[in-house]
Design a protein around this motif. Structure first.
Motif, PDB file in Angstrom:
ATOM      1  N   ILE A  29       9.227   0.591   0.788  1.00 41.03           N
ATOM      2  CA  ILE A  29       8.348   1.702   1.159  1.00 41.03           C
ATOM      3  C   ILE A  29       7.262   1.898   0.100  1.00 41.03           C
ATOM      4  O   ILE A  29       6.091   2.099   0.426  1.00 41.03           O
ATOM      5  N   LYS A  30       7.637   1.804  -1.164  1.00 39.95           N
ATOM      6  CA  LYS A  30       6.672   1.959  -2.253  1.00 39.95           C
ATOM      7  C   LYS A  30       5.624   0.845  -2.197  1.00 39.95           C
ATOM      8  O   LYS A  30       4.414   1.087  -2.346  1.00 39.95           O
ATOM      9  N   GLY A  31       6.092  -0.376  -1.953  1.00 39.68           N
ATOM     10  CA  GLY A  31       5.186  -1.518  -1.941  1.00 39.68           C
ATOM     11  C   GLY A  31       4.240  -1.544  -0.758  1.00 39.68           C
ATOM     12  O   GLY A  31       3.194  -2.203  -0.805  1.00 39.68           O
ATOM     13  N   ASN A  32       4.602  -0.860   0.325  1.00 42.84           N
ATOM     14  CA  ASN A  32       3.760  -0.832   1.523  1.00 42.84           C
ATOM     15  C   ASN A  32       3.246   0.579   1.811  1.00 42.84           C
ATOM     16  O   ASN A  32       2.876   0.884   2.946  1.00 42.84           O
ATOM     17  N   TYR A  33       3.212   1.398   0.761  1.00 41.50           N
ATOM     18  CA  TYR A  33       2.914   2.820   0.945  1.00 41.50           C
ATOM     19  C   TYR A  33       1.550   3.058   1.604  1.00 41.50           C
ATOM     20  O   TYR A  33       1.432   3.855   2.541  1.00 41.50           O
ATOM     21  N   SER A  34       0.527   2.378   1.160  1.00 38.92           N
ATOM     22  CA  SER A  34      -0.808   2.634   1.703  1.00 38.92           C
ATOM     23  C   SER A  34      -0.887   2.273   3.178  1.00 38.92           C
ATOM     24  O   SER A  34      -1.478   3.014   3.979  1.00 38.92           O
ATOM     25  N   GLU A  35      -0.276   1.134   3.575  1.00 34.83           N
ATOM     26  CA  GLU A  35      -0.271   0.730   4.986  1.00 34.83           C
ATOM     27  C   GLU A  35       0.552   1.705   5.827  1.00 34.83           C
ATOM     28  O   GLU A  35       0.157   2.071   6.945  1.00 34.83           O
ATOM     29  N   LEU A  36       1.690   2.135   5.294  1.00 25.27           N
ATOM     30  CA  LEU A  36       2.540   3.069   6.019  1.00 25.27           C
ATOM     31  C   LEU A  36       1.850   4.425   6.184  1.00 25.27           C
ATOM     32  O   LEU A  36       1.948   5.061   7.239  1.00 25.27           O
ATOM     33  N   LYS A  37       1.130   4.850   5.168  1.00 25.79           N
ATOM     34  CA  LYS A  37       0.432   6.137   5.239  1.00 25.79           C
ATOM     35  C   LYS A  37      -0.675   6.088   6.298  1.00 25.79           C
ATOM     36  O   LYS A  37      -0.862   7.040   7.074  1.00 25.79           O
ATOM     37  N   LYS A  38      -1.402   4.969   6.347  1.00 32.18           N
ATOM     38  CA  LYS A  38      -2.431   4.814   7.386  1.00 32.18           C
ATOM     39  C   LYS A  38      -1.803   4.827   8.779  1.00 32.18           C
ATOM     40  O   LYS A  38      -2.352   5.403   9.719  1.00 32.18           O
ATOM     41  N   ALA A  39      -0.644   4.182   8.900  1.00 33.56           N
ATOM     42  CA  ALA A  39       0.019   4.072  10.201  1.00 33.56           C
ATOM     43  C   ALA A  39       0.513   5.415  10.708  1.00 33.56           C
ATOM     44  O   ALA A  39       0.622   5.629  11.922  1.00 33.56           O
ATOM     45  N   THR A  40       0.827   6.347   9.794  1.00 34.64           N
ATOM     46  CA  THR A  40       1.397   7.642  10.202  1.00 34.64           C
ATOM     47  C   THR A  40       0.356   8.741  10.324  1.00 34.64           C
ATOM     48  O   THR A  40       0.707   9.915  10.430  1.00 34.64           O
ATOM     49  N   VAL A  41      -0.913   8.375  10.338  1.00 38.58           N
ATOM     50  CA  VAL A  41      -1.976   9.382  10.368  1.00 38.58           C
ATOM     51  C   VAL A  41      -1.884  10.285  11.596  1.00 38.58           C
ATOM     52  O   VAL A  41      -2.277  11.460  11.548  1.00 38.58           O
ATOM     53  N   ASP A  42      -1.337   9.767  12.703  1.00 43.55           N
ATOM     54  CA  ASP A  42      -1.232  10.563  13.930  1.00 43.55           C
ATOM     55  C   ASP A  42       0.159  11.171  14.112  1.00 43.55           C
ATOM     56  O   ASP A  42       0.477  11.707  15.178  1.00 43.55           O
ATOM     57  N   ASP A  43       1.006  11.084  13.102  1.00 35.97           N
ATOM     58  CA  ASP A  43       2.365  11.633  13.168  1.00 35.97           C
ATOM     59  C   ASP A  43       2.590  12.464  11.910  1.00 35.97           C
ATOM     60  O   ASP A  43       3.037  11.959  10.884  1.00 35.97           O
ATOM     61  N   LYS A  44       2.296  13.757  11.993  1.00 33.35           N
ATOM     62  CA  LYS A  44       2.299  14.613  10.802  1.00 33.35           C
ATOM     63  C   LYS A  44       3.667  14.700  10.151  1.00 33.35           C
ATOM     64  O   LYS A  44       3.792  14.679   8.918  1.00 33.35           O
ATOM     65  N   LEU A  45       4.719  14.816  10.964  1.00 29.26           N
ATOM     66  CA  LEU A  45       6.065  14.940  10.405  1.00 29.26           C
ATOM     67  C   LEU A  45       6.482  13.674   9.670  1.00 29.26           C
ATOM     68  O   LEU A  45       7.001  13.732   8.547  1.00 29.26           O
ATOM     69  N   LEU A  46       6.261  12.520  10.303  1.00 30.71           N
ATOM     70  CA  LEU A  46       6.634  11.254   9.671  1.00 30.71           C
ATOM     71  C   LEU A  46       5.818  11.027   8.397  1.00 30.71           C
ATOM     72  O   LEU A  46       6.348  10.541   7.388  1.00 30.71           O
ATOM     73  N   LYS A  47       4.553  11.402   8.427  1.00 27.39           N
ATOM     74  CA  LYS A  47       3.711  11.263   7.236  1.00 27.39           C
ATOM     75  C   LYS A  47       4.230  12.152   6.102  1.00 27.39           C
ATOM     76  O   LYS A  47       4.282  11.733   4.929  1.00 27.39           O
ATOM     77  N   LYS A  48       4.645  13.359   6.451  1.00 30.31           N
ATOM     78  CA  LYS A  48       5.199  14.274   5.450  1.00 30.31           C
ATOM     79  C   LYS A  48       6.479  13.680   4.844  1.00 30.31           C
ATOM     80  O   LYS A  48       6.688  13.741   3.623  1.00 30.31           O
ATOM     81  N   GLN A  49       7.322  13.101   5.689  1.00 31.08           N
ATOM     82  CA  GLN A  49       8.561  12.493   5.199  1.00 31.08           C
ATOM     83  C   GLN A  49       8.265  11.317   4.270  1.00 31.08           C
ATOM     84  O   GLN A  49       8.925  11.136   3.239  1.00 31.08           O
TER      85      GLN A  49
END
Length: 342
Positions: A284-304
């Protein structure tokens, strides 16, 4: 509409459930079947039970082999398939009497390579039906390839399970299941669906998926992490062939990594040095930027994700706090499954 349907049933340590499963197949309203029972070196009485069915019904073929796991048993059974269609049934599950007839009709009507049935989660005294996803009286959902792959990655309407789907045999015959892994369907399904032009989901539940007492939490081992490897393998496939679904694939990976981190915490004795949790944290740490971009439309998942990235225990505390608030009814309960008592 009288094409032969081959039903492949891998068998291992299910003597309590096997008769109910096989009876539900042999009693189908659709009669042109071959039932391939693959005894995967089961040490109980499954082999004899299977042989007795072969004596009673000439549609039954019994194959005995050394134990090699579910994937190996399915692959072995596929060698004997002669039907135009193939259906996988797990040996502790069972079918509605009209399931195969309805799925063949649907395949013929829509010229579909794969037809999926909705299903019940089956317990000893009740059934659960996911009415959030499937509407029993609604028309079938017809998907083209792009829509199919999107739904497969979301694992919402289209499930990763191999069972509960009627396949045209030509679509799957050259795509074996990966051996030696749990959640083998996750490694397999996207390869099959790539070749599907028309996929249909029938909203009526015809398949009964038994929920046994040995739950994933109670029997959790590091082998359960195979699903993460399967999702990573699928992600590389998605990036190559369905680039527009990359963000959705990242979200599926994130959700599953978070789930398994919590399961590992609950089963700390099986992750004594925290090595598996560390692997998840580093992914998760190594792919954090990609994961954060992917969750832009999912506020709860982005918060988690943000909380987990700060520290996994912050995410864990959030889950506990959320559970407490739901218990005291400060937060609404999540929408559940529809129950039907037996």
């Amino acid at each position: 509409m009288n094409q032969k349907v081959s039903v492949v049933v891998p068998i291992y340590k299910v003597e309590r459930y096997l008769s109910k499963c096989v009876d539900s197949i042999l009693n189908q309203t659709y009669r042109n079947l071959e039932v391939i029972l693959v005894n995967d070196g089961s040490p109980d009485d499954c082999g004899n039970i299977a042989e007795n069915y072969a004596l009673l019904d000439n549609r039954v073929k019994v194959i005995h082999k050394e134990n090699g796991g579910l994937s190996d048993a399915r692959n072995y059974g596929m060698k004997y398939v002669t039907g135009e269609y193939t259906l996988f049934v797990d040996s502790d599950d069972w079918l509605d009497r009209s399931m195969i007839e309805e799925l063949v009709k649907t395949s013929s009507k829509f010229q579909a390579e794969v037809v999926q049935s909705a299903f019940y989660y089956a317990y000893n005294d009740h059934l659960l039906f996911d009415s959030r996803v499937y509407k029993q009286n609604a028309s079938p959902v017809v998907l083209d390839n792009k829509s199919l792959m999107y739904e497969l990655v979301k694992n919402n309407i289209v499930k990763n399970f191999a069972w509960g789907k009627l396949y045209k045999t030509k679509i799957i015959k050259d795509i074996p299941f990966k051996k030696g892994v749990l959640f083998e369907d996750v490694f397999w399904a996207h390869q099959v669906m790539q070749g599907v032009k028309t996929f249909v989901c029938v909203n009526k539940p015809f398949y009964f998926y038994l929920q046994r007492a040995d739950s994933i939490v109670g029997t959790y081992t590091p082998r359960n992490l195979d699903i993460l490897e399967g999702l990573k393998e699928r992600h590389r496939f998605i990036e190559k062939y369905y680039e527009n679904l990359t963000a959705e694939s990242y979200k599926a990976l994130l959700k599953n990594n978070l789930i398994h981190y919590i399961l590992l915490l609950r089963n700390r004795k099986k992750d004594r040095n925290g090595l598996y949790r560390k692997e998840i944290f580093e992914y998760i740490k190594g792919n954090y930027s990609e994961l954060k971009k992917a969750t832009v439309d999912d506020k709860l998942l982005k918060k988690q994700l943000i909380m987990f990235n700060i520290h996994p225990y912050l995410y864990t505390i959030f889950l506990v706090f959320q559970k407490v608030l739901r218990k005291i009814r400060f937060l609404p309960q999540p929408i559940g499954l529809e129950r039907r008592d037996l």
